[in-house]
Design a protein around this motif. Sequence first.
Motif, PDB file in Angstrom:
ATOM      1  N   UNK A  50       9.031   0.498   5.674  1.00 17.83           N
ATOM      2  CA  UNK A  50       9.543   1.746   5.641  1.00 17.83           C
ATOM      3  C   UNK A  50      10.693   1.618   4.606  1.00 17.83           C
ATOM      4  N   UNK A  51      10.815   0.588   4.423  1.00 18.98           N
ATOM      5  CA  UNK A  51      12.345   0.505   2.730  1.00 18.98           C
ATOM      6  C   UNK A  51      10.759   1.308   1.855  1.00 18.98           C
ATOM      7  N   UNK A  52      10.074   0.648   1.546  1.00 14.93           N
ATOM      8  CA  UNK A  52       9.049   0.837   0.876  1.00 14.93           C
ATOM      9  C   UNK A  52       8.824   2.056   0.184  1.00 14.93           C
ATOM     10  N   UNK A 109       5.640  -5.146  -8.559  1.00 24.09           N
ATOM     11  CA  UNK A 109       5.549  -6.314  -8.922  1.00 24.09           C
ATOM     12  C   UNK A 109       6.828  -7.239  -8.118  1.00 24.09           C
ATOM     13  N   UNK A 110       8.003  -6.646  -7.957  1.00 25.32           N
ATOM     14  CA  UNK A 110       8.991  -7.135  -6.871  1.00 25.32           C
ATOM     15  C   UNK A 110       8.741  -7.861  -5.526  1.00 25.32           C
ATOM     16  N   UNK A 111       8.451  -6.599  -5.255  1.00 29.45           N
ATOM     17  CA  UNK A 111       7.333  -6.624  -3.791  1.00 29.45           C
ATOM     18  C   UNK A 111       6.781  -7.989  -3.544  1.00 29.45           C
ATOM     19  N   UNK A 112       6.113  -8.269  -4.589  1.00 31.61           N
ATOM     20  CA  UNK A 112       5.153  -9.161  -4.360  1.00 31.61           C
ATOM     21  C   UNK A 112       5.926 -10.466  -4.761  1.00 31.61           C
ATOM     22  N   UNK A 158       0.484  -1.227   0.123  1.00 28.42           N
ATOM     23  CA  UNK A 158      -0.328  -0.120   0.156  1.00 28.42           C
ATOM     24  C   UNK A 158       0.737   1.439  -0.256  1.00 28.42           C
ATOM     25  N   UNK A 159       1.836   1.218   0.715  1.00 28.22           N
ATOM     26  CA  UNK A 159       3.176   2.389   0.803  1.00 28.22           C
ATOM     27  C   UNK A 159       3.525   2.784  -0.379  1.00 28.22           C
ATOM     28  N   UNK A 160       3.595   1.680  -1.401  1.00 26.16           N
ATOM     29  CA  UNK A 160       4.438   1.593  -3.269  1.00 26.16           C
ATOM     30  C   UNK A 160       2.583   2.218  -3.143  1.00 26.16           C
ATOM     31  N   UNK A 161       1.992   1.957  -3.235  1.00 28.61           N
ATOM     32  CA  UNK A 161       0.664   2.407  -4.148  1.00 28.61           C
ATOM     33  C   UNK A 161       0.577   3.273  -4.219  1.00 28.61           C
ATOM     34  N   UNK A 162       0.802   3.888  -3.018  1.00 26.92           N
ATOM     35  CA  UNK A 162       0.076   5.533  -3.119  1.00 26.92           C
ATOM     36  C   UNK A 162       1.778   6.439  -3.377  1.00 26.92           C
ATOM     37  N   UNK A 163       2.345   5.773  -3.616  1.00 25.44           N
ATOM     38  CA  UNK A 163       3.651   6.119  -4.082  1.00 25.44           C
ATOM     39  C   UNK A 163       2.904   5.873  -5.635  1.00 25.44           C
ATOM     40  N   UNK A 171       8.311   3.114 -12.686  1.00 25.32           N
ATOM     41  CA  UNK A 171       9.504   2.338 -11.786  1.00 25.32           C
ATOM     42  C   UNK A 171       8.793   1.143 -10.681  1.00 25.32           C
ATOM     43  N   UNK A 172       8.207   3.026 -10.194  1.00 25.85           N
ATOM     44  CA  UNK A 172       6.777   2.125  -8.600  1.00 25.85           C
ATOM     45  C   UNK A 172       6.759   0.958  -9.350  1.00 25.85           C
ATOM     46  N   UNK A 173       6.403   0.878 -10.568  1.00 31.52           N
ATOM     47  CA  UNK A 173       5.495  -0.589 -10.730  1.00 31.52           C
ATOM     48  C   UNK A 173       5.916  -1.568 -10.685  1.00 31.52           C
TER      49      UNK A 173
END
Length: 218
Positions: free
Chosen positions: A142-144, A123-126, A52-57, A117-119
């Motif tokens: 936090x790292x995200x 994928x990597x996070x998944x 969700x942090x990445x999705x916010x970004x 790049x966030x997209x």
Amino acid sequence: MGDTHEIIQWIDSEKHLLDVFIAGSVIAYVSMLFNILVFLLLCHKALRSPATVLMQGLAVADFLTAFSSYGLHPLFLLEYNCELASTIQLCFLQYLYCSLKIHWGISLFTFHNVSFMITTCLGLQKVISFRFPIWTKNELTIKAAMICVFIFVFSVALGMPRHFAIRVEEEAFKTCTGSINDDDVKQYATKQYLICQTILMTFCCFNGNINIFSSTNL
């Protein structure tokens, strides 16, 4: 120093491009609205996770991409000075608005870089979350956020020199003239930046294929 050229916008007499600008503005504002809603919904503490942090970004990046593409066109359309030349209509944007339009157009590519790049990071996070679920939940949030900040800073740093490739100055009747600012900056903006862009997109697409393959084998 390159030649100076007057910056004009050509609009056909039947206003087809005007319709495109209006349609683009509507789509851009709808996209901006939905990205604001997504960002606010994901602010809920119960939903907080690396994804969700990445999705916010991503929502912020997509909002800025939409805004820099057509977000200011309603304002620009009010500031055009048009005159009839032969069978076509030439429209000149006033100085400050002309400069703003050019730099926002350059920023469009910067924010688009952030988006893909966030997209890729999503994928990597998944894949990481499937392989290391506990570590992902406890350490990656936090790292995200730090990854999102880094991607924004990296993309802005990569695209910033392009803003200096062209110098926009005020001409008579408050119109714009553009000239090449520096040959080295011009070469970066027209060649080296595009090479970097191609490498980044290729890398992201390659990683996306790896993520798909890894997900199917988990």
